[in-house]
Design an enzyme around this catalytic site. Structure first.
Site, mmCIF file in Angstrom:
data_model
loop_
_atom_site.group_PDB
_atom_site.id
_atom_site.type_symbol
_atom_site.label_atom_id
_atom_site.label_comp_id
_atom_site.label_asym_id
_atom_site.label_seq_id
_atom_site.Cartn_x
_atom_site.Cartn_y
_atom_site.Cartn_z
ATOM 1 N N GLY A 35 -65.308 -6.386 8.040
ATOM 2 C CA GLY A 35 -64.982 -7.760 7.669
ATOM 3 C C GLY A 35 -65.315 -8.173 6.246
ATOM 4 O O GLY A 35 -65.361 -9.368 5.952
ATOM 5 N N ASP A 81 -58.197 -6.051 13.885
ATOM 6 C CA ASP A 81 -58.668 -4.659 13.811
ATOM 7 C C ASP A 81 -58.730 -4.074 15.215
ATOM 8 O O ASP A 81 -58.839 -4.798 16.201
ATOM 9 C CB ASP A 81 -60.052 -4.565 13.158
ATOM 10 N N ASP A 119 -54.137 -3.230 17.989
ATOM 11 C CA ASP A 119 -53.644 -2.079 17.234
ATOM 12 C C ASP A 119 -52.430 -2.542 16.421
ATOM 13 O O ASP A 119 -51.424 -2.965 17.005
ATOM 14 C CB ASP A 119 -53.244 -0.995 18.249
ATOM 15 N N ASP A 128 -56.203 -3.025 4.649
ATOM 16 C CA ASP A 128 -57.084 -1.971 4.136
ATOM 17 C C ASP A 128 -57.160 -0.847 5.157
ATOM 18 O O ASP A 128 -58.155 -0.140 5.249
ATOM 19 C CB ASP A 128 -58.472 -2.597 3.894
ATOM 20 N N LYS A 150 -53.552 -0.646 1.327
ATOM 21 C CA LYS A 150 -54.112 0.641 0.902
ATOM 22 C C LYS A 150 -53.087 1.744 1.139
ATOM 23 O O LYS A 150 -52.403 1.766 2.165
ATOM 24 C CB LYS A 150 -55.367 0.925 1.722
HETATM 25 C C1 LIG Z 1 -61.704 0.881 5.560
HETATM 26 S S1 LIG Z 1 -61.834 0.030 7.067
HETATM 27 C C2 LIG Z 1 -61.440 -1.615 6.613
HETATM 28 C C3 LIG Z 1 -62.550 -2.298 5.888
HETATM 29 C C4 LIG Z 1 -62.316 -3.771 5.770
HETATM 30 N N1 LIG Z 1 -61.206 -4.083 4.879
HETATM 31 C C5 LIG Z 1 -63.533 -4.482 5.233
HETATM 32 O O1 LIG Z 1 -63.474 -4.966 4.125
HETATM 33 O O2 LIG Z 1 -64.534 -4.546 5.940
HETATM 34 C C6 LIG Z 1 -60.409 0.544 7.910
HETATM 35 C C7 LIG Z 1 -60.203 -0.155 9.241
HETATM 36 O O3 LIG Z 1 -58.910 0.178 9.715
HETATM 37 C C8 LIG Z 1 -58.966 -0.007 11.114
HETATM 38 N N2 LIG Z 1 -57.780 0.575 11.754
HETATM 39 C C9 LIG Z 1 -57.373 1.867 11.713
HETATM 40 N N3 LIG Z 1 -56.249 2.000 12.441
HETATM 41 C C10 LIG Z 1 -55.926 0.776 12.946
HETATM 42 C C11 LIG Z 1 -54.886 0.277 13.778
HETATM 43 N N4 LIG Z 1 -53.935 1.085 14.231
HETATM 44 N N5 LIG Z 1 -54.885 -1.034 14.101
HETATM 45 C C12 LIG Z 1 -55.864 -1.854 13.648
HETATM 46 N N6 LIG Z 1 -56.881 -1.447 12.855
HETATM 47 C C13 LIG Z 1 -56.918 -0.139 12.511
HETATM 48 C C14 LIG Z 1 -60.255 0.713 11.483
HETATM 49 O O4 LIG Z 1 -60.711 0.308 12.757
HETATM 50 C C15 LIG Z 1 -61.169 0.262 10.340
HETATM 51 O O5 LIG Z 1 -61.956 -0.832 10.724
#
Ligand SMILES: C[S@@+](CC[C@H](N)C(=O)[O-])C[C@H]1O[C@@H](n2cnc3c(N)ncnc32)[C@H](O)[C@@H]1O
Length: 380
Positions: A53, A121, A137, A173, A213
């Site tokens: 977050g 997320d 998702d 992200d 990203k």
């Molecule tokens: C690098 S982290 C994000 C960090 C966030 N932007 C922050 O500032 O705290 C990547 C996130 O992508 C989420 N993620 C990956 N695949 C996903 C999906 N199919 N649907 C939702 N979230 C997903 C992961 O659970 C993870 O929390």
């Protein structure tokens, strides 16, 4: 790697804990904002793949609380520096590279009205005041109606494919748990971008922005060209807090201009029938580029070929910008730490990370890094 040595090797990891950010990613968004002024005239935002977050924290502090970070903070600091240089004694230049400008008084806060932020997320995310969080998702079609409902709770129409109050900005992200197999990681990352873009197409207002990203793999040019079909400007940003050694970067797309006839569709995401007409705003009178969905369901993008007339050649290189002040920490460098410094705990440890069970199994089996005794017990 222990907390202390990570503090030394990763300045942004340490700074995040010191400044109260849930993750070091916060600095990436702030540095992108320094370059692109993302939040000007922005009140409605969707934050995809948001856990734990830190990007939502940035949104909350800039939009809801009205603090000055990123571009606004950078501009204020420049002004302070200028006045200091010209001898204005009333100015105390705020110390510390990367240190945020904390407003001294309530009067300096400039909160925006009618802010709406929805964060999504796969993982649970600790609540943040004023932000609607959804656990879903982003690649699953059922997430679209959930998002539309969260954005427009009063006027939600279950059969609609777009919102009545569209959003100004969608940020994503999203990253898969990387396997180290580059092609596979890039492929899975590509799925996340497509899903994020599909959601953005359903909720963005014309002129809106999309920041996501990407992994710069060998076919990333195709992605830039595809984004250019629906945005006036597409640029690639590499913030200083993103390691130079990583293939990660961010696409910053501005001026959402859906092609004429385009309708967001849950059944046919990212496409509008068999052929997407050219967008006159981006392609003039050209008949290309266009999108075609084949009978077998594969989407083909026609970009024109090299032997066509130059005016039909839409090859296009996305400008690449490094962002973040030059005085900002280098994400690949190690820094000395003061001797009397204590290492802080992370602001928000992961609530239920997917690797939690693997860690438990490894611990039960005797630990990591060569200490693991044999195979995992069957009972686990
Ligand atoms: C690098 S982290 C994000 C960090 C966030 N932007 C922050 O500032 O705290 C990547 C996130 O992508 C989420 N993620 C990956 N695949 C996903 C999906 N199919 N649907 C939702 N979230 C997903 C992961 O659970 C993870 O929390």
């Amino acid at each position: 790697m222990g907390k202390s040595s990570k503090d030394k090797r990763d300045a942004y990891y340490r700074l995040a804990k010191e400044q109260g950010w849930r993750a070091r990613s916060a600095f990436k968004l702030l540095q992108i904002d320094e370059e692109f002024n993302l939040f000007e005239d922005v009140t409605r935002v969707v934050d995809l793949c948001a856990a734990p977050g830190s990007w939502s924290q940035v949104l909350s502090r800039i939009l809801i609380k009205g603090e000055k970070f990123g571009r606004a903070g950078w501009e204020e600091k420049k002004e302070q520096d200028r006045r200091y240089v010209y001898g204005d004694d009333s100015i105390k230049v705020k110390e510390g590279i990367g240190a945020p400008l904390k407003p001294d008084t309530k009067e300096q806060l400039n909160p925006k009205k009618d802010v709406k932020i929805v964060a999504i997320d796969l993982q649970p995310m600790s609540p943040l005041e004023g932000i609607t969080t959804l656990r879903a998702d982003i690649t699953h079609p059922s997430t679209i109606p959930l998002l539309l409902q969260a954005l427009d709770p009063e006027s939600f129409d279950p059969v609609a494919t777009s919102v009545s109050h569209p959003v100004d900005l969608v940020i994503s992200d999203g990253a898969p748990d990387v396997t180290g197999l580059h092609d596979l990681d890039i492929y899975v990352q590509g799925q996340l971008i497509w899903a994020a873009l599909n959601l953005a197409l359903c909720v963005l207002k014309p002129g809106g922005k999309f920041v996501a990203k990407i992994f710069r793999g060998k076919d990333v040019d195709l992605l830039y060209a595809q984004l250019k079909l629906v945005f006036k400007r597409v640029r690639v940003a590499k913030p200083r807090s993103s390691r130079a050694s990583s293939i990660e970067a961010f696409v910053v797309c501005e001026g959402f201009c859906p092609p004429k006839g385009f309708k967001a569709s849950l059944d046919n995401p990212l496409g509008a029938g068999s052929k997407l007409p050219p967008n006159p705003e981006t392609s003039g009178e050209r008949t290309k580029p266009y999108r075609r969905v084949r009978e077998d369901g594969i989407t083909e993008l026609e970009l024109g070929s090299e032997d066509e007339e130059p005016e039909d050649d839409i090859r296009w290189i996305a400008p690449f910008l490094s962002c973040g002040d030059l005085s900002a920490y280098d994400a690949d460098a190690s820094y000395h730490l003061p001797k009397d410094r204590t290492s802080l705990d992370p602001v928000q440890p992961p609530t239920a990370p997917p690797y939690k069970r693997a860690l438990e199994m490894r611990k039960a089996a005797g630990g990591a890094y060569g200490k693991t005794k044999g195979v995992f017990p069957e009972s686990l």
